[in-house]
Design a protein around this motif. Structure first.
Motif, mmCIF file in Angstrom:
data_model
loop_
_atom_site.group_PDB
_atom_site.id
_atom_site.type_symbol
_atom_site.label_atom_id
_atom_site.label_comp_id
_atom_site.label_asym_id
_atom_site.label_seq_id
_atom_site.Cartn_x
_atom_site.Cartn_y
_atom_site.Cartn_z
ATOM 1 N N SER A 5 0.874 -1.174 0.000
ATOM 2 C CA SER A 5 0.000 0.000 0.000
ATOM 3 C C SER A 5 0.905 1.215 0.000
ATOM 4 O O SER A 5 2.124 1.082 0.065
ATOM 5 N N ARG A 39 4.609 1.865 6.747
ATOM 6 C CA ARG A 39 4.964 0.507 7.216
ATOM 7 C C ARG A 39 3.829 -0.423 6.821
ATOM 8 O O ARG A 39 2.998 -0.802 7.629
ATOM 9 N N SER A 40 3.796 -0.733 5.551
ATOM 10 C CA SER A 40 2.697 -1.529 4.996
ATOM 11 C C SER A 40 2.734 -2.962 5.541
ATOM 12 O O SER A 40 3.713 -3.681 5.363
ATOM 13 N N THR A 41 1.644 -3.352 6.190
ATOM 14 C CA THR A 41 1.562 -4.726 6.711
ATOM 15 C C THR A 41 1.504 -5.725 5.560
ATOM 16 O O THR A 41 2.005 -6.844 5.668
ATOM 17 N N VAL A 42 0.908 -5.309 4.450
ATOM 18 C CA VAL A 42 0.824 -6.178 3.268
ATOM 19 C C VAL A 42 2.233 -6.456 2.749
ATOM 20 O O VAL A 42 2.599 -7.597 2.462
ATOM 21 N N PRO A 72 -4.178 -5.178 0.629
ATOM 22 C CA PRO A 72 -4.986 -4.908 1.814
ATOM 23 C C PRO A 72 -6.463 -5.073 1.454
ATOM 24 O O PRO A 72 -6.828 -4.977 0.270
ATOM 25 N N ALA A 73 -7.273 -5.334 2.460
ATOM 26 C CA ALA A 73 -8.733 -5.305 2.260
ATOM 27 C C ALA A 73 -9.157 -3.849 2.298
ATOM 28 O O ALA A 73 -8.921 -3.166 3.294
ATOM 29 N N TYR A 74 -9.704 -3.365 1.221
ATOM 30 C CA TYR A 74 -10.269 -2.018 1.200
ATOM 31 C C TYR A 74 -11.753 -2.176 0.914
ATOM 32 O O TYR A 74 -12.125 -2.605 -0.175
ATOM 33 N N HIS A 75 -12.561 -1.867 1.911
ATOM 34 C CA HIS A 75 -14.021 -1.976 1.761
ATOM 35 C C HIS A 75 -14.415 -3.351 1.228
ATOM 36 O O HIS A 75 -15.203 -3.472 0.300
ATOM 37 N N GLY A 76 -13.788 -4.334 1.795
ATOM 38 C CA GLY A 76 -14.180 -5.715 1.517
ATOM 39 C C GLY A 76 -13.557 -6.345 0.292
ATOM 40 O O GLY A 76 -13.873 -7.485 -0.043
ATOM 41 N N VAL A 88 -4.590 -8.840 3.599
ATOM 42 C CA VAL A 88 -4.480 -8.336 4.977
ATOM 43 C C VAL A 88 -5.606 -7.349 5.239
ATOM 44 O O VAL A 88 -5.828 -6.417 4.458
ATOM 45 N N GLY A 89 -6.337 -7.571 6.338
ATOM 46 C CA GLY A 89 -7.397 -6.641 6.724
ATOM 47 C C GLY A 89 -7.311 -6.361 8.210
ATOM 48 O O GLY A 89 -6.574 -7.035 8.935
ATOM 49 N N GLN A 90 -8.107 -5.373 8.648
ATOM 50 C CA GLN A 90 -8.129 -5.097 10.085
ATOM 51 C C GLN A 90 -9.225 -5.927 10.744
ATOM 52 O O GLN A 90 -9.911 -5.474 11.633
ATOM 53 N N GLY A 91 -9.396 -7.106 10.265
ATOM 54 C CA GLY A 91 -10.432 -8.010 10.739
ATOM 55 C C GLY A 91 -10.427 -9.186 9.788
ATOM 56 O O GLY A 91 -9.757 -9.152 8.752
ATOM 57 N N GLY A 101 -12.981 -8.889 6.018
ATOM 58 C CA GLY A 101 -12.411 -8.216 4.850
ATOM 59 C C GLY A 101 -11.224 -8.981 4.285
ATOM 60 O O GLY A 101 -11.052 -9.085 3.062
ATOM 61 N N SER A 155 -4.536 -7.921 10.589
ATOM 62 C CA SER A 155 -3.376 -7.113 11.014
ATOM 63 C C SER A 155 -3.483 -6.668 12.472
ATOM 64 O O SER A 155 -2.482 -6.313 13.082
HETATM 65 C C1 FMN Z 1 -9.768 2.840 2.594
HETATM 66 C C2 FMN Z 1 -9.616 1.698 3.536
HETATM 67 C C3 FMN Z 1 -10.580 0.718 3.567
HETATM 68 C C4 FMN Z 1 -10.448 -0.371 4.430
HETATM 69 N N1 FMN Z 1 -11.407 -1.333 4.430
HETATM 70 C C5 FMN Z 1 -11.260 -2.428 5.205
HETATM 71 C C6 FMN Z 1 -12.208 -3.478 5.172
HETATM 72 O O1 FMN Z 1 -13.210 -3.420 4.476
HETATM 73 N N2 FMN Z 1 -12.000 -4.569 5.957
HETATM 74 C C7 FMN Z 1 -10.893 -4.685 6.767
HETATM 75 O O2 FMN Z 1 -10.733 -5.694 7.443
HETATM 76 N N3 FMN Z 1 -9.959 -3.700 6.803
HETATM 77 C C8 FMN Z 1 -10.124 -2.581 6.052
HETATM 78 N N4 FMN Z 1 -9.166 -1.592 6.059
HETATM 79 C C9 FMN Z 1 -7.965 -1.794 6.883
HETATM 80 C C10 FMN Z 1 -6.792 -2.322 6.057
HETATM 81 O O3 FMN Z 1 -7.141 -3.422 5.273
HETATM 82 C C11 FMN Z 1 -5.681 -2.772 7.015
HETATM 83 O O4 FMN Z 1 -5.323 -1.692 7.855
HETATM 84 C C12 FMN Z 1 -4.450 -3.253 6.256
HETATM 85 O O5 FMN Z 1 -3.568 -3.832 7.200
HETATM 86 C C13 FMN Z 1 -3.771 -2.109 5.544
HETATM 87 O O6 FMN Z 1 -2.642 -2.591 4.854
HETATM 88 P P1 FMN Z 1 -1.259 -1.785 4.868
HETATM 89 O O7 FMN Z 1 -0.754 -1.794 6.303
HETATM 90 O O8 FMN Z 1 -0.380 -2.569 3.963
HETATM 91 O O9 FMN Z 1 -1.525 -0.396 4.405
HETATM 92 C C14 FMN Z 1 -9.314 -0.478 5.262
HETATM 93 C C15 FMN Z 1 -8.348 0.535 5.227
HETATM 94 C C16 FMN Z 1 -8.490 1.607 4.392
HETATM 95 C C17 FMN Z 1 -7.421 2.679 4.367
#
Ligand code: FMN
Length: 195
Positions: free
Chosen positions: A13, A17-20, A80-84, A118-121, A124, A152
């Protein structure tokens, strides 16, 4: 004599510090330990204009991506998961692979493809993993049996780049092993038979 297996990792991303990128690096490091030559194209290197079919000029980052994929024996996709689902940055980069449609190995043909989300749950992350595997099928790649979904909030990566949750580290290592094995088996299968 088999040639060194080349693996390209695509993902990350624009975060610092991209977790992906960290998860992707764990997998690529494991593949490197198994003798593969690895290359990571991270979020910064995936920044490119929106894909436009038929555009005459190809952005430098897009040209580098296409070259790396065309030369690769195996690929890892990480988003990363962005909006699913898959982030726009990663999806746009993958849209550019349309330019490989007339290649001798079109799109991702003949290549094992590891997918990491990778998602925050979990919801996603798992939905995004399924999307990456669908994209791999659409691009004629062979998804590895194991795909890795990472939450993550529960999976920190240490300063050495090692994942501090053993089962995730193991999954990413297993993915590397499956990529290398598939690529080596395919290379052996296609090698000219000598009398
Ligand atoms: C625009 C946006 C949308 C996101 N949507 C979701 C989501 O739908 N589900 C989820 O689990 N996490 C969601 N996240 C959290 C990211 O997936 C999560 O923080 C991930 O670790 C980010 O990767 P990165 O650290 O490489 O940037 C979202 C984050 C952003 C910025």
């Amino acid at each position: 004599m088999q040639r060194v297996i080349r693996i390209v990792g695509i993902g990350g991303s624009s975060g610092t510090r991209s977790t992906v990128e960290q998860a992707l690096r764990v997998c690529l490091d494991a593949a490197e330990h198994m003798g593969a030559e690895v290359r990571l194209l991270n979020g910064t290197e995936l920044a490119m204009p929106l894909y436009r079919p038929g555009a005459e000029a190809v952005h430098g980052h897009a040209a580098r991506l296409l070259r790396a994929v065309a030369q690769a024996d195996a690929v890892v996709l990480a988003s990363p998961a962005y909006h699913g689902t898959v982030s726009g940055l990663v999806k746009n980069a993958l849209d550019h692979l349309e330019e490989l449609r007339d290649d001798s190995r079109p799109y991702l043909s003949g290549r094992a493809v590891g997918c990491i989300a990778v998602g925050q749950g979990w919801q996603g992350a798992v939905a995004t993993l399924a999307a990456l595997r669908d994209i791999t099928h659409a691009l004629r790649g062979w998804p590895t049996p194991i795909g890795v979904a990472v939450n993550s909030t529960a999976v920190p990566f240490g300063p050495e780049g090692r994942c501090e949750v053993p089962h995730v580290q193991e999954q990413l290592t297993l993915m590397a092993q499956q990529l290398v094995e598939f690529a080596r088996a395919r290379q052996a299968l296609l090698a000219p038979v000598t009398a």
